[in-house]
Design a protein around this motif. Sequence first.
Motif, PDB file in Angstrom:
ATOM      1  N   GLN A  22       0.827  -1.222   0.002  1.00 59.07           N
ATOM      2  CA  GLN A  22       0.080   0.016   0.012  1.00 59.07           C
ATOM      3  C   GLN A  22       1.132   1.060   0.056  1.00 59.07           C
ATOM      4  O   GLN A  22       0.457   2.280  -0.771  1.00 59.07           O
ATOM      5  CB  GLN A  22      -1.045  -0.001   1.414  1.00 59.07           C
ATOM      6  CG  GLN A  22      -1.993  -1.044   1.298  1.00 59.07           C
ATOM      7  CD  GLN A  22      -3.016  -0.969   2.415  1.00 59.07           C
ATOM      8  OE1 GLN A  22      -2.660  -0.326   3.376  1.00 59.07           O
ATOM      9  NE2 GLN A  22      -3.916  -2.000   2.588  1.00 59.07           N
ATOM     10  N   ASN A  23       1.981   1.370   0.706  1.00 59.59           N
ATOM     11  CA  ASN A  23       2.712   2.402   0.674  1.00 59.59           C
ATOM     12  C   ASN A  23       3.381   2.816  -0.712  1.00 59.59           C
ATOM     13  O   ASN A  23       3.427   3.798  -1.052  1.00 59.59           O
ATOM     14  CB  ASN A  23       3.882   2.089   1.741  1.00 59.59           C
ATOM     15  CG  ASN A  23       4.662   3.510   2.093  1.00 59.59           C
ATOM     16  OD1 ASN A  23       4.305   4.641   1.641  1.00 59.59           O
ATOM     17  ND2 ASN A  23       5.692   3.459   2.767  1.00 59.59           N
ATOM     18  N   GLN A  24       3.958   1.516  -1.308  1.00 63.12           N
ATOM     19  CA  GLN A  24       4.431   1.943  -2.739  1.00 63.12           C
ATOM     20  C   GLN A  24       3.245   2.464  -3.655  1.00 63.12           C
ATOM     21  O   GLN A  24       3.581   3.249  -4.516  1.00 63.12           O
ATOM     22  CB  GLN A  24       4.920   0.482  -3.112  1.00 63.12           C
ATOM     23  CG  GLN A  24       5.973   0.016  -2.510  1.00 63.12           C
ATOM     24  CD  GLN A  24       6.518  -1.469  -2.945  1.00 63.12           C
ATOM     25  OE1 GLN A  24       5.750  -1.948  -3.827  1.00 63.12           O
ATOM     26  NE2 GLN A  24       7.524  -1.748  -2.588  1.00 63.12           N
ATOM     27  N   VAL A  25       2.130   1.823  -3.486  1.00 60.43           N
ATOM     28  CA  VAL A  25       0.906   2.390  -4.349  1.00 60.43           C
ATOM     29  C   VAL A  25       0.754   3.840  -4.097  1.00 60.43           C
ATOM     30  O   VAL A  25       0.775   4.875  -4.891  1.00 60.43           O
ATOM     31  CB  VAL A  25      -0.328   1.480  -4.316  1.00 60.43           C
ATOM     32  CG1 VAL A  25      -1.574   2.361  -4.738  1.00 60.43           C
ATOM     33  CG2 VAL A  25       0.069   0.163  -4.731  1.00 60.43           C
ATOM     34  N   LYS A  27       3.009   6.061  -2.871  1.00 62.16           N
ATOM     35  CA  LYS A  27       4.190   6.741  -3.493  1.00 62.16           C
ATOM     36  C   LYS A  27       3.848   7.150  -4.995  1.00 62.16           C
ATOM     37  O   LYS A  27       4.215   8.068  -5.349  1.00 62.16           O
ATOM     38  CB  LYS A  27       5.377   6.030  -3.171  1.00 62.16           C
ATOM     39  CG  LYS A  27       5.914   6.161  -1.783  1.00 62.16           C
ATOM     40  CD  LYS A  27       7.221   5.286  -1.536  1.00 62.16           C
ATOM     41  CE  LYS A  27       7.817   5.378  -0.083  1.00 62.16           C
ATOM     42  NZ  LYS A  27       8.964   4.848   0.074  1.00 62.16           N
ATOM     43  N   LYS A  28       3.527   5.928  -5.677  1.00 65.05           N
ATOM     44  CA  LYS A  28       3.508   6.160  -7.085  1.00 65.05           C
ATOM     45  C   LYS A  28       2.393   6.941  -7.540  1.00 65.05           C
ATOM     46  O   LYS A  28       2.720   8.059  -8.239  1.00 65.05           O
ATOM     47  CB  LYS A  28       2.998   4.700  -7.760  1.00 65.05           C
ATOM     48  CG  LYS A  28       4.208   3.748  -7.515  1.00 65.05           C
ATOM     49  CD  LYS A  28       3.683   2.509  -8.460  1.00 65.05           C
ATOM     50  CE  LYS A  28       4.980   1.396  -8.520  1.00 65.05           C
ATOM     51  NZ  LYS A  28       4.252   0.054  -9.273  1.00 65.05           N
ATOM     52  N   ALA A  29       1.096   7.300  -6.467  1.00 69.46           N
ATOM     53  CA  ALA A  29       0.029   8.074  -6.911  1.00 69.46           C
ATOM     54  C   ALA A  29       0.594   9.619  -6.448  1.00 69.46           C
ATOM     55  O   ALA A  29       0.212  10.538  -7.346  1.00 69.46           O
ATOM     56  CB  ALA A  29      -1.128   7.647  -5.757  1.00 69.46           C
ATOM     57  N   VAL A  31       3.862  10.665  -6.895  1.00 68.16           N
ATOM     58  CA  VAL A  31       4.745  11.041  -7.991  1.00 68.16           C
ATOM     59  C   VAL A  31       3.809  11.249  -9.107  1.00 68.16           C
ATOM     60  O   VAL A  31       4.120  12.334 -10.061  1.00 68.16           O
ATOM     61  CB  VAL A  31       5.683   9.782  -8.352  1.00 68.16           C
ATOM     62  CG1 VAL A  31       6.478  10.098  -9.675  1.00 68.16           C
ATOM     63  CG2 VAL A  31       6.546   9.737  -7.173  1.00 68.16           C
ATOM     64  N   ASP A  32       2.923  10.734  -9.551  1.00 65.76           N
ATOM     65  CA  ASP A  32       1.985  10.953 -10.725  1.00 65.76           C
ATOM     66  C   ASP A  32       1.381  12.189 -10.564  1.00 65.76           C
ATOM     67  O   ASP A  32       1.159  12.757 -11.350  1.00 65.76           O
ATOM     68  CB  ASP A  32       0.741   9.965 -10.884  1.00 65.76           C
ATOM     69  CG  ASP A  32       1.595   8.278 -11.194  1.00 65.76           C
ATOM     70  OD1 ASP A  32       2.755   8.598 -11.862  1.00 65.76           O
ATOM     71  OD2 ASP A  32       0.760   7.387 -10.891  1.00 65.76           O
ATOM     72  N   GLU A  33       0.696  12.448  -9.466  1.00 57.87           N
ATOM     73  CA  GLU A  33       0.285  13.727  -8.857  1.00 57.87           C
ATOM     74  C   GLU A  33       1.087  14.947  -9.000  1.00 57.87           C
ATOM     75  O   GLU A  33       0.808  16.203  -9.801  1.00 57.87           O
ATOM     76  CB  GLU A  33      -0.589  13.612  -7.508  1.00 57.87           C
ATOM     77  CG  GLU A  33      -1.719  12.671  -7.533  1.00 57.87           C
ATOM     78  CD  GLU A  33      -2.844  13.365  -8.440  1.00 57.87           C
ATOM     79  OE1 GLU A  33      -2.842  14.582  -8.611  1.00 57.87           O
ATOM     80  OE2 GLU A  33      -3.726  12.504  -8.632  1.00 57.87           O
ATOM     81  N   GLN A  34       2.447  14.812  -8.757  1.00 56.84           N
ATOM     82  CA  GLN A  34       3.389  15.847  -8.785  1.00 56.84           C
ATOM     83  C   GLN A  34       3.679  16.155 -10.366  1.00 56.84           C
ATOM     84  O   GLN A  34       3.857  17.342 -10.737  1.00 56.84           O
ATOM     85  CB  GLN A  34       4.628  15.474  -8.057  1.00 56.84           C
ATOM     86  CG  GLN A  34       4.577  15.449  -6.647  1.00 56.84           C
ATOM     87  CD  GLN A  34       5.845  14.945  -5.832  1.00 56.84           C
ATOM     88  OE1 GLN A  34       6.722  14.415  -6.631  1.00 56.84           O
ATOM     89  NE2 GLN A  34       5.905  15.234  -4.599  1.00 56.84           N
ATOM     90  N   HIS A 154      -2.821  14.329  -0.063  1.00 58.64           N
ATOM     91  CA  HIS A 154      -1.911  13.230  -0.394  1.00 58.64           C
ATOM     92  C   HIS A 154      -0.712  13.360   0.594  1.00 58.64           C
ATOM     93  O   HIS A 154      -0.228  12.287   1.133  1.00 58.64           O
ATOM     94  CB  HIS A 154      -1.464  12.974  -1.839  1.00 58.64           C
ATOM     95  CG  HIS A 154      -2.578  12.323  -2.774  1.00 58.64           C
ATOM     96  ND1 HIS A 154      -3.200  11.334  -2.322  1.00 58.64           N
ATOM     97  CD2 HIS A 154      -3.080  13.045  -3.869  1.00 58.64           C
ATOM     98  CE1 HIS A 154      -4.030  10.873  -3.423  1.00 58.64           C
ATOM     99  NE2 HIS A 154      -4.076  12.127  -4.218  1.00 58.64           N
TER     100      HIS A 154
END
Length: 786
Positions: A22-25, A27-29, A31-34, A154
């Motif tokens: 869940q933490n990796q998901v 983090k990916k979210a 990064v995508d938002e940034q 986030h």
Amino acid sequence: MAADLQAKYQKLAQEYSKLRAQNQVLKKAVVDEQASTAVLKEQIKMKDQSLRKVEQEMDSLTFRNQQLAKRVELLQEELVATETKGKKNKQKSSDSTSQHSHQHQSVFDEDLQKKIEENERLHMQFFEADEKHRQMEAVLRERLEVLETEGAQHQAEVDGLTQKYMESIEKLQNDKTRLEVKSQTLEREAKECRQRTEECQQQLKKCHAELNSRLEQVTSIIQEKVSFNDTKHWQYNTLNVPPHNRRHQLKARDIVGQALTFVQDLVAALLNFHTYTEQRVQIYPIDSATDTISPLNQKFSQYLHENAAYVRPLEEGMLHLFDSVTEDTVTTLETTVKLKQFSDHFTSYTCFLQKILPYQLKSLEEECESSLCTSSLKTKNSELHSDLKKMTSVFEKLQNYIGLLALPSTKPEAILQANSSAVFTQLAACLHGLQDVMKDVSKHYNQKAILEQELPTVTQKLQTTNECILTSLVSLSNVTGKIATFFSNNLDFFTAPTGYGPRAGTGTMNPLHAESMLQCKKRAAGYIQALKKLLPESVPYVEALAHRRILLSSTESREGLTQQVHQSQEKIAKLEQEKEHWMLEAQLARIRLEKENQRISELEAQLAGSSSSQLFLPTPESPSAQPTPEEEGEEPGERSLGEPIRSASLIGMLTTKSEEVKVPDEECREQLIKSHYMSRVAELTSQLQVADSKAVHFNAECRALAKRLTLAEKSRDMLTEEVKLANQNVSRLQDELTTTKRSYEDQLSMMSDHLCSMNETLTKQREEIDTLKMSSKGNSKKNKGR
């Protein structure tokens, strides 16, 4: 315990892997938002540049527009000047000037028209570009705000998760240390348990050897001494005295007492329901006070009026059953004879419900046929129609099961003991079904009462009757629920074996066996008490004979003395009566003697003063000396007033009228009797007043006691209600306690899984840190070597 710890560690590892994924998901979210925010910022920059270009174009257009406006003003001034010049030079070459001015005007108009069209076109383009720019700017600003808020959320989530993970890591470390300590203690306990198990095994071997030796001895004794074993045959084994289970009896009496209270509440609720239903039938749909109700409702109300004759015996039968279950009795299905009486009363009540059911259904149909009944009321009546059928069928099922339970008391071998548990379970399920049916009836009747209150022709009497019926239905649902929960809670006691019956046998319990067992128990208790009593000191035989003779003589003398006492008491009573009589007679005689002496003295004085010595002969009218009652033998009041009284004295015969002598004697006697009876009357009146005062006092005490009794009954009712509420609160708190226990257990299991996963992550992080330290040390050594 080690296996449990490994399982907990595995669960914690699984939880940690889940959280890591869940933490990796997340983090990916983030990064995508940034990245999306960076793209949107670039788009905003491009839009700002295009906006600046459009603003520059707009400025140039406004400048050109101003130039055109100035040019138009100059042209208008020239036109005015030309018009003034044309007026002055009308006479001069009008044809040439007119043509020239016309041409110049046409060219000017065309040019002006073109400029106006171009200006309009430019205005339209500028307005459209401005509108598009504003729309794009608003959309981009909204999107930017949304993205900023999402980014903040986030970021907050990421911060919260990191903080939560740090806290969980600390907690897991603490738990790990605690679990390590606990595991060490458990290992110690396991070692101790192993030692104890070895010791217990040794003791078990010793006990097994001793029991085998005892078994061999007992079997040898049985084979040698016991010629016939009656426990092998149940026909003979039933003749043996069964054991007595006092704990089972106390539990049975407690349960029957609780059932008695529930049945009393059920009887009160059923009485209220039937009586208020009768009152409603008399009121709705036709009020009996103003008009005659239908013959169907008349018959229905007549049957409902007889409900107490069917409902009250239920309470009486349960009370008799409670009285029959005591501490000294044996309570089984075969010995509870009073259960058959309760079953008969319940059967009569079920027949009563079956008798009133068609009238009840027809009454509901008659309500539906009335003009005031709406469609919603008809639907509710149809629902009640089905609910009442269900209620009657459920009572029939209960009657069948209760009859089956009461059957062994008359026919002990009618139902096997293995089948009685199935009957109890079915009875519990049927009680829960009765609770559900009563809930449906109360719910549907509540909806029906709400719809009837909205009718324009509803009366206050109908509203109060509906409220009373609703309260009775609510109490019925509550009582049935309590009975169902009570029966289900005690179902293990009902289905469990009672412990009564023949030893080492499977026969049924007979009432005769129970009675013989109780007699043997009483005899044993009496024998034990006789053993505990101290024996009196013995008396020699000669002294006992002398005492017996003295006792016999004393008894004979006592009987003679009692007879003499009775005779003397009777004589004393007669003598007291004669004493009172002769005292009255003596008083009368004393008064007469005094009067005679006074009369003689008066006559002597008259004779001494008289000068003539002539004697007068007595006439029939002359009085004579009155004889005394003792001489005549007559009572003082037996002579008549007109009878002459003769008096003989030494002086002579003097004639006086009988009235002159008799009247004073009768008056004195009447006064004495009157005074005697007046004193008696005064005594009786005083006694009567004392009795009246005592009666008034007792009446006041009775009233006070009646008031105290009513207050005590009210307080008892209040206390029973408080006890009911307290029981409900206790049940509710118990349910809450169970739910909280379950939730805590679930949370503990989840935390243990999470702890395992976090331990795995900690170990991995430590390994990574060690590897990084080793790599950093190697790099530092290489740099130093360079």
